[in-house]
Write an enzyme that holds these catalytic residues in place. Structure first.
Site, PDB file in Angstrom:
ATOM      1  CB  ALA A  26       4.032 -11.488 -10.932  1.00 50.25           C
ATOM      2  CB  CYS A  27      -0.180  -7.271 -11.515  1.00 49.87           C
ATOM      3  SG  CYS A  27      -1.630  -8.515 -11.048  1.00 49.87           S
ATOM      4  CG  ASP A  28      -0.182  -3.978  -6.267  1.00 43.57           C
ATOM      5  OD1 ASP A  28       1.319  -4.789  -5.926  1.00 43.57           O
ATOM      6  OD2 ASP A  28       0.811  -3.313  -6.677  1.00 43.57           O
TER       7      ASP A  28
END
Length: 543
Positions: free
Chosen positions: A453-455
């Site tokens: 998960a990232c932005d």
């Protein structure tokens, strides 16, 4: 259980706020870039000056085509011939340009996609539907490509829908949920569309006019290159999204719809300054920075990952002056010679820039190439002078200043980056010496789904997922799903969530029951081997 690397320096205040705002803006735009590209290709083919436009030597002359096809006398063909002839008598003579595809796409499709994406970011599917309905009112009330309106009305409409649903949450009698939900969304959408038509639309029309006039004023006074004074430092600090996606992209789309291209798409996306900086480090740098710069230049120029050059600038902050000069030189070249792109170049790769520049003509492509070359040359020369002047001091310096610059870059961004991971891969020895001991996460439930998960849920997390997927495959483990997504979309179903260390806290809040693994980079983190070993141990215990 969450594993974390030593906490990086937390940045707060205005910078973090601007970063979050920029991330939200890019979250509206980036998932829809494919639609912008499709519209850009259609535009550059069929506008009057496009490959098949009325003013092109290869243009399609619809009246002649209609006359040939309509000779049979069939009523349907005659009707089609009449439509063709009417368009042929118009100013541009191209039915596909404004009657068929280009106009409706830029006026309705693109803003509505942005509104729907924004609504979903705020309140899921219901937010997306209401945001789309409300934005239609804004579009019809202005009758221009209303990107700014979509980016403002979309989130507001979704937020209002969320608040309205809270009013009767848990108070609806069983069996009436669908009725209440559908009618509440429909009625609220109607009200917001009317408000958008009569009130919000005219306000946004005025704001768009002011912003457009400001850009025109900068161009008229030859001051547009001064924007690089803001944009280039903002890029290094990851503060550019608010400017690029909030101002340049919406205004650029409006300009491209009118003229076929816009210089605004190249202010931030020009790969020249970054290339010049990395080439200078290749020839005049020292240590890990010099060793990794050639590979970084390839990733930056052809892959379009500009953030890979940010640590180099941070390791020698005076080189930001070189980036400003190079960016301004590129903007000046395009401004003087009339260069621009037909659609946003995302990512800012020379390949994407070429695709977006060739539509307005070969001459435009050459101007854009010249702007890239000049920007790279100016940045290279100034950076070379700076590096040569401090070379002796840099050689005598102790410590991993470049590794610290990579860490600072990720701290500025507030999330991990595949680009930074690639740098660590190419400077593995240096990175290993700076790495801190890691602790192993412990899973108490069977691991079946791992999420990176990232932005944005795209580039860096996708690369990390690919790396772990390959490691699991080599270990003979092929029944585990490894995917990537945005932190905002975490729904608690992941067994393991892997994030960059500065995002772990946010990910934990979104998916509290998952095992959270915090890494300092997504490409070659030793935590991946720990995750593989954790899965192996779990499988052994289950046998």
């Amino acid at each position: 259980m969450t594993t974390t690397s030593p906490a990086a320096t937390r940045s707060g205040g205005v910078r973090v706020g601007v970063q979050r705002f920029g991330t939200f803006l890019s979250g509206m735009i980036m998932p829809n870039i494919a639609a912008f590209i499709a519209w850009g290709f259609i535009t550059m083919l069929f506008i009057p000056k496009g490959f098949f436009g009325a003013e092109s030597p290869f243009g399609w002359h619809w009246a002649g085509v209609a006359e040939i096809i309509g000779g049979g006398g069939d009523s349907a063909v005659i009707g089609w011939q009449g439509a063709m002839t009417a368009v042929a008598e118009s100013a541009d003579g191209n039915i596909l340009a404004y009657v068929g595809l280009v106009g409706p796409m830029v006026t309705y499709l693109l803003p509505l996609l942005i509104a729907n994406t924004a609504g979903r970011m705020v309140y899921g599917e219901r937010g997306g539907v209401v945001a789309t309905i409300a934005t239609v009112g804004v579009i019809v009330g202005t009758n221009i490509p209303m990107f700014l309106g979509a980016m403002i009305m979309g989130p507001i409409a979704a937020w209002i829908m969320k608040q309205v649903d809270r009013l009767w949450d848990g108070k609806i009698r069983p069996g009436f949920e669908m009725l209440v939900n559908n009618f509440s969304a429909g009625i609220l959408g109607m009200i917001l569309a009317i408000v958008g038509f009569f009130a919000f639309g005219p306000v946004m029309l005025g704001i768009s006019a002011v912003l457009g006039a400001a850009v025109d004023w900068l161009v008229a006074l030859n001051l547009l290159p001064l924007v690089s004074i803001i944009v280039e430092p903002a890029k290094v600090l990851f503060l550019n999204n608010a400017i690029n996606h909030g101002v340049f992209t919406p205004l650029g789309i409006e300009q491209a719809a009118e003229t076929g291209k816009s210089i605004l798409f190249l202010i931030e996306a020009n790969p020249g300054p970054g290339l010049g900086l990395l080439l200078a480090f290749t020839f005049f740098g020292v240590g890990a920075a010099k060793a990794s710069a050639p590979g970084a230049a390839i990733i930056q120029f052809f892959g379009g990952i500009h953030e890979i050059y940010f640590p180099y600038a941070l390791s020698k902050p005076t080189t930001i002056l070189a980036l400003i000069a190079g960016g301004a030189a590129g903007v000046t070249t395009n401004m003087v010679l009339g260069g621009g792109l037909a659609f946003p170049a995302a990512p800012g790769s020379i390949i994407a820039v070429t695709a977006a520049a060739i539509g307005p003509g070969v001459g435009n492509l050459l101007v854009v190439y010249l702007s890239v070359i000049i920007a790279a040359t100016v940045t290279f020369l100034i950076t070379g002078v700076i590096l040569r002047a401090s070379r002796k001091r840099d050689l005598e310096a102790e410590g991993d200043s470049f590794g610290a610059a990579i860490a600072q870059t990720e701290a500025n961004k507030g999330k991990s980056s595949a680009a930074m991971d690639a740098l660590r891969t190419s400077t593995a020895t240096t990175a290993a010496s700076a790495a801190a001991p890691a602790t192993t996460a412990v899973a108490t439930t069977p691991i079946e789904r791992i999420v990176f998960a990232c932005d944005a849920g795209m580039g860096s997390s996708a690369m990390g997922a690919s790396v772990l997927r390959n490691k699991l495959k080599k270990a003979g483990i092929e029944d585990i799903t490894v995917t990537n997504q945005a932190i905002a979309n975490l729904d608690g179903t992941a067994d393991v969530v892997i994030t960059q260390q500065q995002l772990t806290e946010r990910a934990t809040a979104k998916s509290p029951d998952s095992v959270h693994v915090s890494v300092d980079n997504f490409m070659n983190s030793p935590k991946y081997d720990e995750v593989v070993e954790m899965v192996r141990e779990q499988r052994k215990e289950a046998e």
